[in-house]
Design a protein around this motif. Structure first.
Motif, PDB file in Angstrom:
ATOM      1  N   MET B 236      64.405 -49.596  52.173  1.00 21.75           N
ATOM      2  CA  MET B 236      65.135 -50.631  51.456  1.00 21.75           C
ATOM      3  C   MET B 236      66.255 -50.048  50.577  1.00 21.75           C
ATOM      4  N   TYR B 237      66.283 -48.727  50.428  1.00 19.54           N
ATOM      5  CA  TYR B 237      67.267 -48.110  49.551  1.00 19.54           C
ATOM      6  C   TYR B 237      68.676 -48.374  50.077  1.00 19.54           C
ATOM      7  N   TRP B 238      69.589 -48.715  49.160  1.00 19.65           N
ATOM      8  CA  TRP B 238      70.926 -49.155  49.592  1.00 19.65           C
ATOM      9  C   TRP B 238      71.693 -48.091  50.373  1.00 19.65           C
ATOM     10  N   ASP B 239      71.408 -46.817  50.079  1.00 17.49           N
ATOM     11  CA  ASP B 239      72.140 -45.750  50.763  1.00 17.49           C
ATOM     12  C   ASP B 239      71.230 -45.007  51.740  1.00 17.49           C
ATOM     13  N   ASN B 240      70.215 -45.718  52.226  1.00 15.10           N
ATOM     14  CA  ASN B 240      69.212 -45.073  53.086  1.00 15.10           C
ATOM     15  C   ASN B 240      69.836 -44.393  54.298  1.00 15.10           C
ATOM     16  N   GLU B 241      70.906 -44.969  54.829  1.00 12.83           N
ATOM     17  CA  GLU B 241      71.451 -44.399  56.059  1.00 12.83           C
ATOM     18  C   GLU B 241      72.098 -43.029  55.847  1.00 12.83           C
ATOM     19  N   ASN B 242      72.390 -42.694  54.590  1.00  9.31           N
ATOM     20  CA  ASN B 242      72.936 -41.359  54.334  1.00  9.31           C
ATOM     21  C   ASN B 242      71.878 -40.364  53.857  1.00  9.31           C
ATOM     22  N   THR B 243      70.628 -40.823  53.787  1.00  4.15           N
ATOM     23  CA  THR B 243      69.553 -39.927  53.371  1.00  4.15           C
ATOM     24  C   THR B 243      69.064 -39.152  54.590  1.00  4.15           C
ATOM     25  N   ILE B 244      68.849 -37.863  54.433  1.00  5.05           N
ATOM     26  CA  ILE B 244      68.445 -37.064  55.589  1.00  5.05           C
ATOM     27  C   ILE B 244      66.981 -36.637  55.502  1.00  5.05           C
ATOM     28  N   ILE B 245      66.560 -36.162  54.320  1.00  4.07           N
ATOM     29  CA  ILE B 245      65.160 -35.747  54.159  1.00  4.07           C
ATOM     30  C   ILE B 245      64.255 -36.976  54.280  1.00  4.07           C
ATOM     31  N   ASP B 246      63.237 -36.888  55.158  1.00  2.00           N
ATOM     32  CA  ASP B 246      62.338 -38.019  55.378  1.00  2.00           C
ATOM     33  C   ASP B 246      61.168 -38.025  54.412  1.00  2.00           C
ATOM     34  N   LYS B 247      60.723 -36.838  54.061  1.00  2.00           N
ATOM     35  CA  LYS B 247      59.465 -36.738  53.336  1.00  2.00           C
ATOM     36  C   LYS B 247      59.533 -35.566  52.363  1.00  2.00           C
ATOM     37  N   VAL B 248      59.038 -35.769  51.160  1.00  2.00           N
ATOM     38  CA  VAL B 248      59.044 -34.700  50.170  1.00  2.00           C
ATOM     39  C   VAL B 248      57.613 -34.507  49.692  1.00  2.00           C
ATOM     40  N   VAL B 249      57.149 -33.271  49.748  1.00  4.40           N
ATOM     41  CA  VAL B 249      55.772 -32.982  49.350  1.00  4.40           C
ATOM     42  C   VAL B 249      55.789 -32.012  48.176  1.00  4.40           C
ATOM     43  N   ALA B 250      55.154 -32.398  47.073  1.00  2.69           N
ATOM     44  CA  ALA B 250      55.032 -31.505  45.911  1.00  2.69           C
ATOM     45  C   ALA B 250      53.597 -31.006  45.879  1.00  2.69           C
ATOM     46  N   LEU B 251      53.418 -29.692  46.016  1.00  2.94           N
ATOM     47  CA  LEU B 251      52.066 -29.117  45.986  1.00  2.94           C
ATOM     48  C   LEU B 251      51.817 -28.482  44.625  1.00  2.94           C
ATOM     49  N   VAL B 252      50.694 -28.828  44.011  1.00  2.00           N
ATOM     50  CA  VAL B 252      50.339 -28.224  42.728  1.00  2.00           C
ATOM     51  C   VAL B 252      49.681 -26.880  43.004  1.00  2.00           C
ATOM     52  N   ILE B 253      50.344 -25.798  42.581  1.00  2.00           N
ATOM     53  CA  ILE B 253      49.760 -24.458  42.726  1.00  2.00           C
ATOM     54  C   ILE B 253      49.910 -23.781  41.370  1.00  2.00           C
ATOM     55  N   ASN B 254      48.805 -23.614  40.672  1.00  2.00           N
ATOM     56  CA  ASN B 254      48.870 -23.095  39.311  1.00  2.00           C
ATOM     57  C   ASN B 254      49.306 -21.650  39.264  1.00  2.00           C
ATOM     58  N   ASP B 255      48.850 -20.871  40.222  1.00  2.00           N
ATOM     59  CA  ASP B 255      49.107 -19.437  40.162  1.00  2.00           C
ATOM     60  C   ASP B 255      50.390 -19.098  40.910  1.00  2.00           C
ATOM     61  N   GLU B 256      51.340 -18.470  40.209  1.00  2.00           N
ATOM     62  CA  GLU B 256      52.648 -18.263  40.835  1.00  2.00           C
ATOM     63  C   GLU B 256      52.612 -17.209  41.937  1.00  2.00           C
ATOM     64  N   ASN B 257      51.669 -16.258  41.842  1.00  2.12           N
ATOM     65  CA  ASN B 257      51.573 -15.260  42.902  1.00  2.12           C
ATOM     66  C   ASN B 257      51.004 -15.851  44.187  1.00  2.12           C
ATOM     67  N   VAL B 258      50.008 -16.740  44.023  1.00  2.00           N
ATOM     68  CA  VAL B 258      49.477 -17.439  45.192  1.00  2.00           C
ATOM     69  C   VAL B 258      50.581 -18.301  45.808  1.00  2.00           C
ATOM     70  N   ALA B 259      51.368 -18.937  44.947  1.00  2.00           N
ATOM     71  CA  ALA B 259      52.455 -19.777  45.445  1.00  2.00           C
ATOM     72  C   ALA B 259      53.434 -18.946  46.267  1.00  2.00           C
ATOM     73  N   LEU B 260      53.712 -17.734  45.770  1.00  2.00           N
ATOM     74  CA  LEU B 260      54.640 -16.859  46.494  1.00  2.00           C
ATOM     75  C   LEU B 260      54.057 -16.469  47.855  1.00  2.00           C
ATOM     76  N   THR B 261      52.752 -16.167  47.882  1.00  2.00           N
ATOM     77  CA  THR B 261      52.098 -15.829  49.151  1.00  2.00           C
ATOM     78  C   THR B 261      52.200 -17.003  50.127  1.00  2.00           C
ATOM     79  N   ARG B 262      51.960 -18.196  49.616  1.00  2.00           N
ATOM     80  CA  ARG B 262      52.005 -19.366  50.497  1.00  2.00           C
ATOM     81  C   ARG B 262      53.435 -19.660  50.946  1.00  2.00           C
ATOM     82  N   TYR B 263      54.393 -19.331  50.093  1.00  2.00           N
ATOM     83  CA  TYR B 263      55.794 -19.466  50.499  1.00  2.00           C
ATOM     84  C   TYR B 263      56.073 -18.506  51.659  1.00  2.00           C
TER      85      TYR B 263
END
Lengths: 307, 542
Positions: B236-263
């Protein structure tokens, strides 16, 4: 035994009340409050927030309202930090997760630990014994905050076999690493306790008598030695069961499981009084219950104990 | 959920699909880069967000989600410039006290209802309502909207707020003081619209994925607290046709080193680089390790209140300590993430701000050290009478490293004995807020891209001025700046006074230090506030 159980459960009420009262006072005494922040709120904004959560009331009134809402509405109040959620919500979401991986870890630690311990005792001073003992010591010595990142490094980055974290409804690939990380050190302890207990039992007079009578070794071990061997193990398992549920904060931190351990520690750090109290009561109640189950289990393992 | 942008592109996609399945998702309309099939952006967050209610949210993580779910009157582009959002534009009266915004006629909520001026009026009244008691109500006060402060204090009804819907497409705002940058402030979540019917129907539960209705490019589809939150394209967003990313996922990872490994394992498109690891990562992954200036400073503040230690009342002591800190060692050896050394309180990256040519910034470290020795001797401290004090910081590995480095520099160069103390965050805030310290760590991130968001901290009435530094000259300059049309000179003069009086020791200015997958297109590295919108990103086919 029923009468005993009811008596124990009734005795839990004052215990829990005392726990709630002590926690209630202690968290409020800790410096800083839920709304202390790097950007101190203007006094008027702070006053509005405190009024909304009833923090402007005298402490006894806050305590009374809190108890009243729990007893009559089973409402543990709103979270001070997560403004879209209340404590019931947070527990309902996080506890099943902690319970799932906690229970699986408990099963894994117990089954592997007891098996190792028994094997080591039966094959005393053979390579099986040495292997089991070294494994037990290594497992016990490896802290889980080191274990967590190492598992992720190996299974996610190097081998690419398992997802590095998340819950995904408890799908099995997401469970493996948390369960290994959480169960390992308990497994080590259980193996060692089982081994020494079994060795002691196998050296006791009645086992010697049984052997003298020519009863087959297998029957001696399973029928006569097993139950008394497990008695010290069971007294260790009671607290372990509570630990795997409460002490699982590292699992939540390293594996992003979304369990209650992280919510618990986080609430203490952010002074989210209501969440902290709610989870404390839950864990307190759980401890009382598990202790009762442990005591009842004694009676089954040891015929000398009767209630 | 895949959306084809227009029929011409659809034909193109259809033909390329026949020719080469790799280009199935087409190419970017302006850059022409091939787009990946899977337009999912996954990033790491340190902690669970506090809320996704635009009027309630108070943390950066939550604000990032809210900026995707809701859209305010104006947005920011990749460089931080103001661009139209729900409003197509605005006009203002001569003295900048009345702003009139015109709303676009095709803006819709995700349930299909049109976004009208009344949705903003409702939301803004909500933000100041003592009953909602938003922790961000203070933001409404600093927007200078008429009667905001009174309503928050409970002295006026919420309907007295200086915001009116002239009609569905016209929103009129009356300010109690002229504010040249009011339109900029509408990019902040507190001023986003809110869906009245949904909030009234569901109460506090309205932000749950099953209930929420939003007007931004995305809708919240999944939320597992402390695990993940997922937002997906809002058709329904007025500019939906210019949006490219379909889905955004935010993962909670407390430990930054684990986050780097998963990256590294390919589970994330973006994560923070742990302190000290940037040089190695930059060498191994030059395309992915990025560092750019942020609007945050890191400093130590002297306790200059009446309860403060006597020795810090002498400006020579303060200057000597500030001079002897070798910032180069701290940014290059301890942090190693491309952070700029700080010789002014306000980061140089702030728009329209020119740091003064201070003595400390222009001489070499050896000269600074010599000068520091001289100043401290003049103040009466030396080997027989060493300067002693305690310094506190909140518990963190990198704060500790920096504090240790600073105390060692002072000890070696000046013979100063600084005793270190670390405290848990809330205890630290309480201690510092009660002026129960001698020297304390501080850090501040700007609320908007303007020097006053930093310099206000050192004014006498500021509630954030924990060192209780007070300079009548700074107070009057800052008051002047509030209504002046040209502020740059005023801010430079304030910084010159700070350099002279040294109420704080600026150490470094923050940098955004990330691992960002090279297939993420258009990350706004030039937006110093890091106000990013997923709708402006895209994933390039690899």
């Amino acid at each position: 035994m029923l009468g005993y159980s009811i008596r124990r459960l009734l005795a839990a009420i004052p215990t829990l009340l005392l726990l709630i009262a002590a926690s209630f006072v202690l968290i409020q005494v800790a410096p800083g409050g839920p709304f202390t922040s790097e950007r101190p709120l203007p006094p008027q904004v702070l006053a509005n927030i405190e009024a909304r959560y009833g923090l402007d009331q005298p402490m006894w009134k806050q305590f009374w309202d809190y108890l009243y809402n729990i007893v009559f509405h089973f409402d543990f109040g709103p979270s001070f930090k997560f403004k879209d959620r209340d404590v019931n919500d947070i527990i309902a979401q996080g506890f099943p997760i902690s319970l799932t991986y906690g229970f699986l870890s408990f099963l894994a630690a117990t089954s592997v630990g007891v098996t190792l311990g028994v094997a080591a005792a039966i094959r005393h001073n053979t390579w099986i014994d040495y292997f089991a003992v070294s494994l037990g010591i290594a497992a016990q010595a490896l802290p889980n905050f080191i274990m967590g990142p190492i598992l992720i490094l190996v299974f996610t980055l190097y081998l690419g076999w398992l997802p590095g974290g998340g819950w995904n409804g408890g799908a099995w690939p997401y469970l493996i690493m948390p369960v290994i990380a959480l169960s390992t050190s308990y497994m080590g302890s259980i193996a060692r306790i089982t081994r020494s207990s079994m060795l002691e039992v196998l050296n006791s007079n009645y086992i010697r008598t049984a052997r003298a009578k020519g009863i087959p070794e297998r029957q001696i071990i399973w029928k006569h030695a097993m139950k008394p061997t497990l008695l010290p193990v069971v007294s260790y398992l009671g607290p372990v069961f509570v630990y795997v549920l409460t002490g699982s904060v590292f699992v939540d931190i390293y594996f992003s499981t979304g369990g209650l351990g992280q919510a618990y520690v986080g609430s203490a750090l952010s002074r989210d009084y209501s969440v902290l109290l709610g989870v404390t009561i839950l864990y307190g109640g759980l401890t009382v219950l598990v202790n009762l189950i442990t005591d009842l289990a004694y009676a089954w393992f040891d015929p000398k104990i009767r209630y | 959920m895949k959306h084809i942008r227009n029929s011409a592109l659809a034909t193109l996609v259809a033909t390329t699909m026949l020719a080469s399945p790799v280009l199935a998702a087409g190419t970017h309309p302006t850059t022409g880069e091939p787009l990946a099939d899977d337009q999912t952006f996954t990033y790491r967050v340190l902690d669970e967000h506090s809320s996704v209610d635009p009027q309630v949210v108070e943390d950066v993580t939550g604000a990032e989600v809210v900026r995707d779910l809701f859209e305010g009157l104006m947005n920011q582009d990749e460089d931080g410039n103001l661009v139209p959002g729900v409003a197509t534009g605005f006009t203002t009266n001569d003295d900048k006290t009345v702003y009139t915004f015109t709303l676009r006629d095709n803006a819709k909520w995700s349930n299909g209802d049109p976004v009208v001026a009344g949705d903003f009026v409702y939301a803004w009244q909500r933000a100041v309502d003592p009953e909602l008691s938003s922790p961000y109500a203070w933001y409404m006060e600093i927007t200078s909207i008429e009667n905001a402060a009174k309503i928050i204090a409970g002295d006026a009804p919420i309907t007295d707020l200086g915001v009116k819907a002239i009609d569905d497409r016209t929103l009129e705002i009356t300010l109690s003081a002229p504010l040249p940058y009011f339109a900029t402030m509408t990019t902040h979540s507190t001023l986003f619209p809110a869906p009245r019917s949904v909030i009234e129907a569901h109460g506090a539960d309205w932000t749950k994925p099953e209930n929420i209705v939003s007007n931004g490019a995305y809708v919240l589809t999944e939320h597992l607290p402390n695990e993940r939150s997922v937002r997906e394209r809002n058709p329904m967003y007025w500019d939906n046709e210019n949006t490219i990313i379909d889905k955004v996922v935010a993962l909670v990872i407390n430990d930054e080193n684990v986050a780097l490994t998963r990256y590294m394992a390919g589970e994330l498109d973006r994560t923070e680089v742990p302190a000290g690891q940037f040089p190695r990562l930059k060498e191994e992954h030059p395309e992915e390790a990025i560092s750019f200036p942020r609007l945050c400073n890191y400093y130590y503040t002297f306790n200059l209140s009446n309860d403060g230690p006597e020795q810090f009342k002498d400006v020579r002591v303060r200057k000597a300590l500030a001079m002897a800190v070798d910032r180069k060692i701290i940014v290059e050896n301890v942090l190693a993430g491309g952070q700029p050394e700080a010789y002014s309180f306000t980061p140089a990256a702030v728009a329209n701000f020119e740091p003064p040519a201070s003595e400390m910034a222009s001489i070499t470290q050896a000269e600074r050290d010599a000068k520091a020795k001289e100043l401290l001797a003049e103040a009466g401290y030396g080997p027989d009478n060493p300067l002693k004090f305690s310094m506190i910081y909140n518990t963190s590995e990198s704060h500790k490293k920096i504090a240790v480095a600073m105390s060692q520099m002072w000890k070696q160069k000046l013979g100063v004995e600084a005793e270190l103390g670390n405290m848990e965050w809330k205890v630290f805030l309480e201690t510092r807020g009660n002026q129960d310290f001698e020297l304390a760590r501080g850090a501040w991130c700007g609320d908007y891209n303007e020097a006053s968001t930093f310099l206000d901290l050192l004014t006498t009435p500021s509630g954030y001025n924990d060192g209780k530094f007070s300079s009548a000259e700074i107070d009057s300059l800052m008051t002047q700046a509030r209504t002046a049309s040209e502020t740059s000179d005023l801010y430079t003069r304030v910084e010159a006074i700070i350099a002279q009086e040294q109420p704080v020791i600026p150490i470094y200015h923050y940098a955004g230090v990330y691992m960002l997958d090279s297939d993420v297109g258009n990350w706004p590295v030039n937006n110093v506030e890091q106000n990013w919108y997923s709708k402006n990103l895209y994933k390039i086919a690899e």
